[in-house]
Design a protein around this motif. Structure first.
Motif, short mmCIF file in Angstrom:
data_model
loop_
_atom_site.label_atom_id
_atom_site.label_comp_id
_atom_site.label_asym_id
_atom_site.label_seq_id
_atom_site.Cartn_x
_atom_site.Cartn_y
_atom_site.Cartn_z
N MET A 117 5.61 4.91 -2.55
CA MET A 117 5.07 3.70 -1.92
C MET A 117 5.72 2.44 -2.49
O MET A 117 5.74 1.40 -1.86
CB MET A 117 3.56 3.59 -2.13
CG MET A 117 2.75 4.79 -1.79
SD MET A 117 2.96 5.32 -0.10
CE MET A 117 2.55 7.04 -0.28
N LEU A 118 6.24 2.56 -3.73
CA LEU A 118 6.80 1.40 -4.43
C LEU A 118 8.31 1.25 -4.22
O LEU A 118 8.89 0.24 -4.64
CB LEU A 118 6.53 1.52 -5.94
CG LEU A 118 5.09 1.84 -6.36
CD1 LEU A 118 5.01 2.00 -7.87
CD2 LEU A 118 4.13 0.77 -5.88
N LEU A 119 8.94 2.23 -3.59
CA LEU A 119 10.39 2.17 -3.42
C LEU A 119 10.79 0.98 -2.54
O LEU A 119 10.09 0.63 -1.59
CB LEU A 119 10.90 3.46 -2.78
CG LEU A 119 10.81 4.72 -3.65
CD1 LEU A 119 11.12 5.96 -2.81
CD2 LEU A 119 11.77 4.62 -4.83
N PRO A 120 11.92 0.35 -2.84
CA PRO A 120 12.38 -0.77 -2.01
C PRO A 120 12.63 -0.33 -0.57
O PRO A 120 13.15 0.75 -0.32
CB PRO A 120 13.69 -1.20 -2.68
CG PRO A 120 13.63 -0.65 -4.07
CD PRO A 120 12.82 0.60 -3.97
N TRP A 121 12.25 -1.22 0.36
CA TRP A 121 12.50 -0.99 1.78
C TRP A 121 12.80 -2.34 2.41
O TRP A 121 11.89 -3.14 2.64
CB TRP A 121 11.29 -0.33 2.45
CG TRP A 121 11.64 0.23 3.79
CD1 TRP A 121 11.59 -0.42 4.98
CD2 TRP A 121 12.13 1.54 4.05
NE1 TRP A 121 12.02 0.40 5.99
CE2 TRP A 121 12.35 1.62 5.44
CE3 TRP A 121 12.41 2.65 3.26
CZ2 TRP A 121 12.84 2.78 6.05
CZ3 TRP A 121 12.88 3.80 3.88
CH2 TRP A 121 13.09 3.86 5.26
N GLY A 122 14.06 -2.60 2.67
CA GLY A 122 14.44 -3.93 3.16
C GLY A 122 14.07 -4.99 2.14
O GLY A 122 14.40 -4.87 0.96
N LYS A 123 13.32 -6.00 2.58
CA LYS A 123 12.92 -7.09 1.68
C LYS A 123 11.59 -6.82 1.00
O LYS A 123 11.06 -7.68 0.31
CB LYS A 123 12.83 -8.39 2.47
CG LYS A 123 14.17 -8.85 3.02
CD LYS A 123 14.03 -10.14 3.79
CE LYS A 123 15.39 -10.54 4.32
NZ LYS A 123 15.32 -11.66 5.23
N THR A 124 11.03 -5.63 1.21
CA THR A 124 9.72 -5.31 0.66
C THR A 124 9.75 -3.91 0.05
O THR A 124 10.76 -3.49 -0.49
CB THR A 124 8.62 -5.47 1.75
OG1 THR A 124 7.35 -5.20 1.19
CG2 THR A 124 8.86 -4.59 2.96
N THR A 125 8.65 -3.18 0.15
CA THR A 125 8.56 -1.81 -0.34
C THR A 125 8.20 -0.90 0.83
O THR A 125 7.88 -1.37 1.93
CB THR A 125 7.44 -1.69 -1.40
OG1 THR A 125 6.20 -2.08 -0.79
CG2 THR A 125 7.72 -2.56 -2.62
N VAL A 126 8.24 0.40 0.58
CA VAL A 126 7.86 1.37 1.62
C VAL A 126 6.47 1.04 2.16
O VAL A 126 6.27 0.86 3.36
CB VAL A 126 7.92 2.81 1.06
CG1 VAL A 126 7.22 3.79 1.98
CG2 VAL A 126 9.37 3.24 0.84
N ILE A 159 0.52 -4.10 -4.10
CA ILE A 159 1.21 -4.19 -2.80
C ILE A 159 0.18 -4.36 -1.68
O ILE A 159 0.37 -5.15 -0.76
CB ILE A 159 2.09 -2.95 -2.57
CG1 ILE A 159 3.24 -2.92 -3.57
CG2 ILE A 159 2.62 -2.91 -1.14
CD1 ILE A 159 3.99 -1.60 -3.61
N VAL A 160 -0.91 -3.60 -1.77
CA VAL A 160 -1.96 -3.67 -0.74
C VAL A 160 -2.53 -5.08 -0.68
O VAL A 160 -2.68 -5.67 0.40
CB VAL A 160 -3.08 -2.64 -1.02
CG1 VAL A 160 -4.23 -2.80 -0.04
CG2 VAL A 160 -2.52 -1.22 -0.96
N THR A 161 -2.84 -5.63 -1.85
CA THR A 161 -3.42 -6.98 -1.92
C THR A 161 -2.44 -8.02 -1.38
O THR A 161 -2.82 -8.89 -0.59
CB THR A 161 -3.82 -7.31 -3.38
OG1 THR A 161 -4.74 -6.30 -3.82
CG2 THR A 161 -4.49 -8.66 -3.47
N GLN A 162 -1.18 -7.92 -1.79
CA GLN A 162 -0.16 -8.87 -1.31
C GLN A 162 0.00 -8.79 0.20
O GLN A 162 0.26 -9.79 0.86
CB GLN A 162 1.19 -8.59 -1.98
CG GLN A 162 1.25 -9.00 -3.43
CD GLN A 162 2.54 -8.54 -4.11
OE1 GLN A 162 3.34 -7.81 -3.52
NE2 GLN A 162 2.73 -8.96 -5.35
N GLY A 163 -0.16 -7.58 0.75
CA GLY A 163 0.01 -7.39 2.19
C GLY A 163 -1.20 -7.80 3.01
O GLY A 163 -1.15 -7.79 4.24
N GLY A 164 -2.32 -8.13 2.35
CA GLY A 164 -3.50 -8.57 3.07
C GLY A 164 -4.37 -7.44 3.59
O GLY A 164 -5.19 -7.64 4.49
#
Length: 193
Positions: free
Chosen positions: A20-29, A59-64
């Motif tokens: 879930m933490l792997l980079p994906w584009g400008k964010t993570t998976v 990541i969940v919190t940052q994503g809203g």
């Protein structure tokens, strides 16, 4: 209201690191999946977490999105994570979209299509299909949740879909992304942007 549950509690043993933490584009998976669901118009997204809890919750919190913790995540059973997600749904939710936390290739258009079918046809169970193969995310209307909540291991969400095969409304898509997930380092190397 349609909500979403993203199943992201696994320990990523085959990947060798928290996928879930792997980079994906400008964010993570995981960040990309949350963003795709939000961009498709879903406002209530519950992410079921377990492995690498602190980093995934960030990541969940940052994503809203909302955090739902599966205390038994080490057992690795997807059914239990799905049940924790269903239990955390709002009373206003009429249906929930069930997505995988390791499927960052999913298209916003696929999510929108499934939601549109639910709104216009009021089908209780909608599953995306690519070349006659079922994929994710799939949608279950509230009246189906008690049955999912009663299921016990070794039953799985696939068993539930098979039991309701005659009732499934398939959403035909022209992309194999509904079938693709990330299990191994090779999967990630082949797919990441």
């Amino acid at each position: 209201m349609i909500s979403a549950i993203i199943l992201a509690a696994g320990e990523s043993k085959r990947m060798g690191q928290p996928k879930m933490l792997l980079p994906w584009g400008k964010t993570t998976v995981l960040g990309n999946i949350i963003s795709t669901f939000m961009n498709a118009g879903l406002e209530d997204i519950a992410v079921v977490v377990g492995g690498a809890r602190e980093q995934v919750e960030e990541i969940v919190t940052q994503g809203g999105a909302r955090i739902v913790f599966n205390e038994d995540y080490a057992g690795g059973e997807m059914l239990l994570s799905l049940q924790r997600g269903i239990e955390a749904q709002s009373h206003q939710t009429r249906a929930t979209l069930i997505g995988l936390g390791d499927q960052p290739q999913i298209h916003e258009g696929t999510v929108r299509l499934i939601c549109k079918i639910f709104i216009t046809e009021e089908s209780r169970l909608i599953v995306p299909s690519y070349q006659m193969r079922r994929g994710h995310p799939w949608l279950a209307e509230r009246s189906l949740w008690p049955e999912l909540l009663k299921m016990k291991f070794p039953q799985s969400p696939r068993d539930f879909l098979n039991q309701h095969a005659e009732e499934i409304r398939y959403a035909e898509v022209d992309t194999p992304t509904i079938l693709a997930d990330l299990d191994t380092p090779e999967d990630y190397q082949k797919s990441h942007p």
